[in-house]
Enzyme design. Structure first.
Site, mmCIF file in Angstrom:
data_model
loop_
_atom_site.group_PDB
_atom_site.id
_atom_site.type_symbol
_atom_site.label_atom_id
_atom_site.label_comp_id
_atom_site.label_asym_id
_atom_site.label_seq_id
_atom_site.Cartn_x
_atom_site.Cartn_y
_atom_site.Cartn_z
ATOM 1 N N LYS A 53 35.857 28.615 -12.561
ATOM 2 C CA LYS A 53 35.146 28.255 -11.330
ATOM 3 C C LYS A 53 36.043 28.455 -10.116
ATOM 4 C CE LYS A 53 32.008 25.357 -13.880
ATOM 5 N NZ LYS A 53 31.744 24.084 -14.529
ATOM 6 N N GLN A 97 33.269 18.065 -13.811
ATOM 7 C CA GLN A 97 33.189 18.777 -15.089
ATOM 8 C C GLN A 97 32.859 17.794 -16.224
ATOM 9 O OE1 GLN A 97 33.527 22.257 -15.470
ATOM 10 N NE2 GLN A 97 32.740 21.763 -17.500
ATOM 11 N N ASP A 120 25.373 21.243 -9.062
ATOM 12 C CA ASP A 120 24.951 21.407 -10.457
ATOM 13 C C ASP A 120 23.465 21.083 -10.622
ATOM 14 O OD1 ASP A 120 26.755 22.373 -12.302
ATOM 15 O OD2 ASP A 120 27.818 20.463 -12.520
#
Ligand code: NAP
Length: 284
Positions: A53, A97, A120
């Site tokens: 990322k 994460q 997300d």
């Protein structure tokens, strides 16, 4: 014999679009885009994802802010950090994460992220928006799948779409996105009866089960578009999808490989969401 959908090429095109728009907005409006990535503990797979990322951020011209926290970080400390990031104007998107260590409640953490920075699309507000089709952010993996289907030129409207898997991250939002495109959608899960028969009716088959080679060629309709979301690590260290590629590709018109199919799309769509967040926060 099917055509292989090249996820690397499609994801490169998405990242290119994001990079160009980011450069243009920096030039014309002085907009800078920043993504904060928070990782707790030392899960090796999570570390790889976070590094990927970071690299993607650099490639498209974003600033990335990494917060690598110790395994012993308390939920309170993590929530404090999220509060700081929610209020930091340099940070347009916040990604925590997953999975988090057992002593931290994932739901509480996700709910603490400002919905405007939830790139997300896991926050209940964004999940709700997906249901009513008024989404700010599309959930990254399902959005990537939609882009892959689009790349084949396949019309979704009126097609029989079967999604295997009903997780909040993949299966459910995937089904919603197909429904919004007017597909006739069936969602299958571990209690589904006659799975093979249902799959054989699918013009578009999306598989997100987490079991290596779960879908075999005899479950695939002739000419179907087959999208394999699965990422399973075999004993020999190789990555393998949920679809048995060799047998399924004999039936499918288009099929994604693993690796090199859906995987690269997820990060590309994350970059797209982060740019969207930055634009919205700047009122553009
Ligand atoms: P998950 O939360 O474990 O969900 C798996 C789903 O599969 C569940 O809904 C489960 O049904 C269903 N299932 C399990 N056994 C089944 C069976 N025998 N028949 C029919 N359905 C069955 O997994 P996930 O997070 O959605 O992820 C799925 C896969 O996608 C994993 O391999 C994951 O690594 C991969 N993934 C890839 C990406 C990417 O970027 N490429 C992103 C996310 C996930 P129940 O609900 O009834 O238990």
């Amino acid at each position: 014999m099917s055509q292989i959908i090249d996820g690397k090429a499609v994801s490169a095109a998405v990242k290119q679009e994001v990079a160009e728009e980011t450069a243009r907005l920096r030039e014309e409006k002085g907009l800078k885009v920043g993504l904060a990535v928070v990782i707790v503990g030392n899960n090796p797979a999570s570390r790889v994802y976070v590094n990927n990322k970071k690299k993607a951020c650099e490639a498209v011209g974003f600033q990335s802010f990494e917060y690598a926290l110790d395994e012993t970080t308390t939920q309170e400390q993590l929530l404090d950090l999220i509060k700081v990031l929610n209020n930091d104007p340099k940070v347009n998107g916040i990604l925590v994460q997953l999975p988090l260590p057992k002593h931290i409640d994932e739901k509480t953490v996700i709910n603490a992220i400002s919905a405007e920075k939830d790139v997300d699309a896991f926050h209940p507000v964004n999940v709700g928006k997906i249901m009513i089709g008024e989404y700010a952010f599309l959930p990254c993996t399902p959005a990537g799948v939609m882009r892959l289907i689009e790349s084949t030129g396949t019309e979704i409207s009126g097609k029989q779409c079967v999604v295997i898997g009903r997780s909040n991250i993949v299966g459910k939002p995937m089904a919603m996105l197909l429904l919004h495109e007017s597909g006739t959608v069936t969602i299958c899960h571990s209690r589904t009866k006659n799975l093979k028969e249902i799959c054989l009716g699918a013009d578009i088959l999306v598989v997100a089960v987490g079991k290596a080679n779960f879908v075999t060629g005899d479950m695939v309709k002739e000419g179907a578009v087959v999208i394999d979301v699965g990422m399973n690590r075999l004993d020999n260290g190789k990555l393998c999808g949920d679809v048995e590629f060799e047998s399924a590709e004999k039936k499918a018109s288009y099929i994604t490989p693993v690796p090199g199919g859906v995987g690269p799309m997820t990060i590309a769509m994350l970059m797209k969401n982060t740019l969207t967040a930055a634009k919205q926060q700047a009122g553009l």
